[in-house]
Design a protein around this motif. Structure first.
Motif, PDB file in Angstrom:
ATOM      1  N   TYR A  65       0.822  -1.213   0.000  1.00 32.29           N
ATOM      2  CA  TYR A  65       0.000   0.000   0.000  1.00 32.29           C
ATOM      3  C   TYR A  65       0.856   1.262   0.000  1.00 32.29           C
ATOM      4  O   TYR A  65       0.477   2.275  -0.603  1.00 32.29           O
ATOM      5  CB  TYR A  65      -0.985  -0.016   1.164  1.00 32.29           C
ATOM      6  N   ASP A  68       1.813   2.005  -3.564  1.00 34.22           N
ATOM      7  CA  ASP A  68       0.722   2.645  -4.304  1.00 34.22           C
ATOM      8  C   ASP A  68       0.574   4.114  -3.909  1.00 34.22           C
ATOM      9  O   ASP A  68       0.418   5.001  -4.754  1.00 34.22           O
ATOM     10  CB  ASP A  68      -0.596   1.913  -4.056  1.00 34.22           C
ATOM     11  N   SER A  91      -2.710  -7.437  -9.162  1.00 30.47           N
ATOM     12  CA  SER A  91      -3.815  -6.596  -8.705  1.00 30.47           C
ATOM     13  C   SER A  91      -4.925  -6.590  -9.742  1.00 30.47           C
ATOM     14  O   SER A  91      -4.665  -6.488 -10.946  1.00 30.47           O
ATOM     15  CB  SER A  91      -3.334  -5.156  -8.455  1.00 30.47           C
ATOM     16  N   THR A 128      -6.586   5.606  -4.271  1.00 28.17           N
ATOM     17  CA  THR A 128      -5.259   5.701  -3.661  1.00 28.17           C
ATOM     18  C   THR A 128      -5.116   6.928  -2.780  1.00 28.17           C
ATOM     19  O   THR A 128      -4.301   6.946  -1.851  1.00 28.17           O
ATOM     20  CB  THR A 128      -4.190   5.729  -4.761  1.00 28.17           C
TER      21      THR A 128
END
Length: 287
Positions: A65, A68, A91, A128
């Motif tokens: 994460y 990202d 993903s 995001t």
């Protein structure tokens, strides 16, 4: 719906691993630390190994994460090298949902020496730029250093707290099946603050402070309640907790376990109900 695949490459620190097969039987053969209560190093070490398994699963999610988030913020690719090339990251985005699978195959060694197999799955919304995101962790045929793991966790990930650090709140429950079919369970909650290394591009300087409480059930159905009283410091480059204190309640009696002053070692000071203390070693999977 669209999908994409990303292979992660190793950079930074690499540590070799020699797997150690834990020996067990119907009743755990253990060293008794306190004749009056029966708490022993085997119970403490197994619970600490369970904590390591949880930490590493969450570290993997943090790494994914963070990549990202930083790519979105900085507009460039971000890879710490924590996930090696043998871990296949896929993903899939469907509407506003995103599923990320990390497939470790039949055995894939992290740069800190832990060997993982099977698949970890992280599900969340795809946005995001959200300040707070809820992530569901599940697994398929997942193993950690030859321990088969079942269960999952809910992770509420905050990109920045009042100190400007990423932090997470976690509720978890999983079962571990050690070699020789020894089954142990752990459930509880965690808060984790990422205090060093976020955005540096190198997994080896990441440092996490951990708080929370858990219940660990031994192979003999005994329960250790563990509450962190001084935040635990976990440095990703070290598989041990390097400092912090936990309170352990076993059979109605209180113990305290102090992990030391920051050295990367397995040593801790256990204080017993009668006030006496001794140094113990929590090996966290022998090499």
């Amino acid at each position: 719906m669209k999908s994409y695949v990303r292979n992660m490459q190793i950079t930074g620190l690499s540590i070799s691993l020699l797997l150690f097969t834990l020996i067990g039987c119907d009743r755990e053969q253990v060293e008794v630390l306190d004749d009056s209560t029966g708490i022993n190093t085997s119970q403490l070490q197994a619970s600490d190994e369970s904590e390591l398994i949880l930490e590493e699963m969450i570290n993997i999610g943090d790494d994914i994460y963070a990549a990202d988030e930083l790519s979105f913020t900085n507009g460039k690719s971000y890879n710490t090298g924590f996930l090696p090339s043998c871990a296949l990251v896929t993903s899939v985005i469907d509407g506003n949902s995103k599923e990320t699978k990390i497939d470790f195959g039949t055995g894939c060694e992290l740069p800190n020496g832990n060997v993982l197999g099977g698949i970890l799955i992280f599900n969340s919304v795809k946005d995001t730029d959200l300040a707070t995101k809820t992530v569901l962790l599940t697994m398929e045929n997942f193993s950690f250093n030859s321990v088969q793991i079942e269960g999952g966790a809910t992770i509420v990930r905050n990109r920045s707290n009042t100190a400007g650090n990423p932090n997470s709140e976690i509720n978890f429950s999983f079962k571990g099946i050690w070699p020789n079919d020894i089954v142990r369970n752990i459930e509880g909650n965690r808060t984790r603050e990422w205090i060093e290394g976020y955005g540096s591009g190198d997994w080896g300087d990441n440092v996490i402070l951990i708080n929370g409480e858990s219940n660990f059930t031994t192979a003999n159905n005994e329960i250790l309640n563990k509450k962190i009283t001084i935040p635990l410091r976990r440095e990703w480059s070290c598989r041990f907790i390097v400092s912090g204190t936990i309170e352990v309640v076993f059979e109605g009696l209180n113990y305290s376990l102090d992990f030391g002053n920051g050295s990367c070692d397995s040593k801790g000071i256990l204080t017993k109900p009668d006030g006496t203390s001794e140094e113990i070693a929590l090996i966290r999977f022998r090499r």
